[in-house]
Design an enzyme around this catalytic site. Structure first.
Site, PDB file in Angstrom:
ATOM      1  N   ASP A 381       9.178 -23.625 103.135  1.00  0.00           N
ATOM      2  CA  ASP A 381       7.836 -24.123 103.403  1.00  0.00           C
ATOM      3  C   ASP A 381       7.880 -25.092 104.582  1.00  0.00           C
ATOM      4  O   ASP A 381       8.808 -25.893 104.673  1.00  0.00           O
ATOM      5  CB  ASP A 381       7.407 -24.905 102.134  1.00  0.00           C
ATOM      6  CG  ASP A 381       5.916 -24.971 101.954  1.00  0.00           C
ATOM      7  OD1 ASP A 381       5.255 -25.415 102.889  1.00  0.00           O
ATOM      8  OD2 ASP A 381       5.427 -24.601 100.873  1.00  0.00           O
ATOM      9  N   ARG A 383       4.795 -26.715 105.468  1.00  0.00           N
ATOM     10  CA  ARG A 383       3.424 -27.248 105.497  1.00  0.00           C
ATOM     11  C   ARG A 383       3.378 -28.764 105.586  1.00  0.00           C
ATOM     12  O   ARG A 383       2.389 -29.333 105.991  1.00  0.00           O
ATOM     13  CB  ARG A 383       2.655 -26.779 104.264  1.00  0.00           C
ATOM     14  CG  ARG A 383       2.188 -25.364 104.420  1.00  0.00           C
ATOM     15  CD  ARG A 383       1.459 -24.897 103.195  1.00  0.00           C
ATOM     16  NE  ARG A 383       2.364 -24.643 102.095  1.00  0.00           N
ATOM     17  CZ  ARG A 383       1.980 -24.245 100.894  1.00  0.00           C
ATOM     18  NH1 ARG A 383       0.699 -24.098 100.636  1.00  0.00           N
ATOM     19  NH2 ARG A 383       2.853 -24.006  99.956  1.00  0.00           N
TER      20      ARG A 383
HETATM   21  N1  LIG Z   1       5.985 -17.463 104.275  1.00  0.00           N
HETATM   22  C1  LIG Z   1       5.316 -17.024 103.216  1.00  0.00           C
HETATM   23  N2  LIG Z   1       4.113 -17.570 102.993  1.00  0.00           N
HETATM   24  C2  LIG Z   1       3.416 -17.153 101.931  1.00  0.00           C
HETATM   25  C3  LIG Z   1       3.899 -16.152 101.051  1.00  0.00           C
HETATM   26  N3  LIG Z   1       2.955 -15.970 100.081  1.00  0.00           N
HETATM   27  C4  LIG Z   1       1.943 -16.832 100.361  1.00  0.00           C
HETATM   28  N4  LIG Z   1       2.194 -17.528 101.484  1.00  0.00           N
HETATM   29  C5  LIG Z   1       1.413 -18.600 102.119  1.00  0.00           C
HETATM   30  O1  LIG Z   1       1.377 -19.688 101.226  1.00  0.00           O
HETATM   31  C6  LIG Z   1       0.201 -20.438 101.420  1.00  0.00           C
HETATM   32  C7  LIG Z   1      -0.485 -20.509 100.069  1.00  0.00           C
HETATM   33  O2  LIG Z   1      -1.282 -21.600 100.129  1.00  0.00           O
HETATM   34  P1  LIG Z   1      -2.330 -22.017  99.028  1.00  0.00           P
HETATM   35  O3  LIG Z   1      -3.268 -20.898  98.762  1.00  0.00           O
HETATM   36  O4  LIG Z   1      -2.894 -23.317  99.494  1.00  0.00           O
HETATM   37  O5  LIG Z   1      -1.498 -22.150  97.700  1.00  0.00           O
HETATM   38  P2  LIG Z   1      -0.287 -22.987  97.192  1.00  0.00           P
HETATM   39  O6  LIG Z   1       0.138 -24.034  98.137  1.00  0.00           O
HETATM   40  O7  LIG Z   1       0.759 -22.038  96.769  1.00  0.00           O
HETATM   41  O8  LIG Z   1      -0.838 -23.719  95.901  1.00  0.00           O
HETATM   42  P3  LIG Z   1      -2.126 -23.596  95.020  1.00  0.00           P
HETATM   43  O9  LIG Z   1      -2.968 -24.740  95.436  1.00  0.00           O
HETATM   44  O10 LIG Z   1      -1.673 -23.707  93.608  1.00  0.00           O
HETATM   45  O11 LIG Z   1      -2.769 -22.261  95.312  1.00  0.00           O
HETATM   46  C8  LIG Z   1      -0.622 -19.732 102.464  1.00  0.00           C
HETATM   47  O12 LIG Z   1      -0.402 -20.359 103.707  1.00  0.00           O
HETATM   48  C9  LIG Z   1      -0.040 -18.317 102.425  1.00  0.00           C
HETATM   49  O13 LIG Z   1      -0.200 -17.644 103.654  1.00  0.00           O
HETATM   50  C10 LIG Z   1       5.187 -15.598 101.317  1.00  0.00           C
HETATM   51  O14 LIG Z   1       5.677 -14.733 100.603  1.00  0.00           O
HETATM   52  N5  LIG Z   1       5.848 -16.065 102.407  1.00  0.00           N
END
Ligand SMILES: Nc1nc2c(ncn2[C@@H]2O[C@H](COP(=O)(O)OP(=O)(O)OP(=O)(O)O)[C@@H](O)[C@H]2O)c(=O)[nH]1
Ligand SMILES: [Zn+2]
Length: 473
Positions: A381, A383
């Site tokens: 991650d 972020r």
């Molecule tokens: N690199 C990568 N990014 C992913 C994958 N699956 C989801 N994402 C990214 O993860 C992020 C998910 O963000 P949110 O929807 O805010 O969710 P979260 O941080 O997991 O937490 P919640 O608030 O519980 O939904 C987004 O930027 C998606 O594009 C993956 O398999 N690989």
């Protein structure tokens, strides 16, 4: 530019040592910063033929002690706009003000769109001297100032809290000719979502305007403005190290990160965020009003195109639904949408990860979900949720009643920033698309919030996603 000019090279300050002002000064006092003819272009100066064939001066960087450099004072975290001063990033040199010399911020307005702006200027579609007409562009609602904007622990370091109203509070600068731009814009809109169209929301005439779910919303777009000492401190590194990393890892894009240790503000060429507010904006800062929040990171594949490999769009829609319901009961709802695609690793990395997951021997499994991302990107991650709560402080948020998120990283960042979260609301089971079970179970096993069972190692291994063969049939 004659890089081989030994004399000039010897006079150049050692790159990568910000703060070495003695060295910087010795270079500057003799005026070697700007060359003006093909033969005399200095190490710090490139040149390209202008319209008449003459070489136009290119200023590759500036130094704090260079003649004429006098940045407009900028006191980050000051409690009034007058004391704080405007964020000035333009290099434009026309009119009565030489913005290049008086600016107090590196980078360019517009976040990632600054590059398109450069293309427009480069191609001749836009005059570099164009100044926006700000008539009637002010926000339709009031936001702040709130105590959080100026508290001594610097609660806001990644956006300009005065960025939505420079047209008003810094009008005298605009009138005097400074090229000053808002980094935030606030407006009102109506929105419709197919998932919330079929009677999910009750019409009330104020928040939900029609039976088919037309929603009244106030929204704001926010571009990043980084106060570098504060960004460095959030990451627990020193400012010099941060500046060096930003310089090196962007292909040496902003030399002033190294040569202008006096300039503390940087407008990075990255995406920002958008907020959507349901109910009165001022309720966000009122702790007597119930507040529902979803902080969402961009997932274009799901959010826009309906991909079913993750829970992003359904959770976002559920967040909007809960925000509207809270507003209808006299509270307020807030969605914060960050441009941090693929956990800020980008969509290319994300799609590479999807391939690795789907091609894995034995199928796409919850047990190896995060490992695949780490294999490709080197980390799970990027972020950096530690900057995320800034926008909540900007809006004056003091506590969150309902947080529509299971993420431990988001929760820890917000609570760590001094904003208590009273309740965490997971995505309802029936909204989780079939192929995203892998992600959901992997997240819960890795520490995401759940009211249910935390899967064991064996259970993790048993949760499998669709394969490409399944898709074909
Ligand atoms: N690199 C990568 N990014 C992913 C994958 N699956 C989801 N994402 C990214 O993860 C992020 C998910 O963000 P949110 O929807 O805010 O969710 P979260 O941080 O997991 O937490 P919640 O608030 O519980 O939904 C987004 O930027 C998606 O594009 C993956 O398999 N690989
Ligand atoms: Zn997603």
């Amino acid at each position: 530019m004659r890089i081989g000019d030994k004399d000039r090279l010897e006079k150049s300050p050692p790159m990568g040592i910000p703060g070495n002002q003695a060295n910087v000064k010795s270079t500057l006092d003799n005026g070697t910063i700007v060359g003006s003819s093909p033969g005399s272009a200095s190490f710090f100066t490139g040149g390209s033929p202008g319209k008449d064939g003459a070489i136009e001066r290119v200023i590759l960087t500036t130094y704090p002690t260079q003649s004429g450099i006098r940045p407009v004072p900028l006191n980050w975290g000051a409690s009034s706009s007058e004391e704080r001063g405007p964020v000035l990033a333009s290099r434009s040199q026309t009119g009565p003000i030489n913005n290049l010399k008086e600016r107090n911020a590196m980078g360019a307005y517009g976040g990632s769109y600054s590059v398109y702006h450069a293309l427009a200027v480069g191609s001749g579609a836009l005059q570099a001297t164009h100044r926006p007409d700000f008539t009637d562009t002010e926000p339709p609602v009031n936001i702040g100032p709130y105590p959080q904007w100026s508290e001594s622990d610097m609660k806001i370091v990644s956006m300009d809290p005065w960025g939505h109203i420079p047209q008003t509070v810094f009008k005298d600068y605009l009138d005097r000719g400074y090229d000053l731009r808002p980094t935030i814009a606030v407006t009102k809109a109506h929105m419709r979502l197919p998932e919330l169209a079929e009677g999910t929301l009750k019409q009330d005439g104020v928040i939900v305007l029609s039976e088919d779910g037309e929603i009244n919303v106030t929204k704001a777009a926010v571009e990043p403005v980084w106060w570098l000492p504060g960004i460095a401190s959030r990451f627990g590194i020193d400012e010099t190290k941060l500046r060096r990393a930003l310089f090196e890892d962007t292909g040496g894009m902003y030399p002033e990160l190294i040569t202008r240790p006096d300039m503390k503000v940087f407008l990075p060429p990255i995406g920002g965020l958008t907020i959507y507010v349901f109910g009165p904006m001022e309720y966000l800062a009122d702790p007597t009003k119930k507040l529902t929040v979803r902080v969402h990171d961009e997932c274009n594949g799901s959010d826009v195109f309906g991909s079913d490999i993750c829970t992003c769009r359904p959770y976002l829609i559920y967040g909007i639904q809960r925000c509207v319901e809270t507003a209808q009961k006299g509270g307020v709802g807030l969605i914060v949408y960050f441009r941090k695609e693929g956990r800020a690793l980008g969509e290319v990395t994300k799609f590479l990860v999807y391939n690795a997951r789907k091609r894995q021997a034995g199928g796409d499994r919850a047990s190896t979900y995060f490992q695949h991302t780490e294999n490709v990107a080197g980390v799970k991650d990027m972020r950096f949720q530690s900057l995320m709560p800034d926008v909540l402080h900007w809006l004056g948020v003091q506590k969150i009643d309902e947080m529509i998120s299971m993420s431990n990283m988001k929760y820890d960042a917000i609570v760590g920033a001094g904003i208590p979260i009273l309740e965490r609301v997971p995505i309802p089971d029936e909204m989780v698309p079939p192929d995203s079970q892998v992600e959901m179970v992997a997240k819960v096993a890795s520490g995401y919030f759940t009211q249910g069972h935390v899967p064991t190692e064996a259970e993790l291994n048993a949760v499998k996603g669709r394969t490409w063969d399944d898709i074909a049939h």
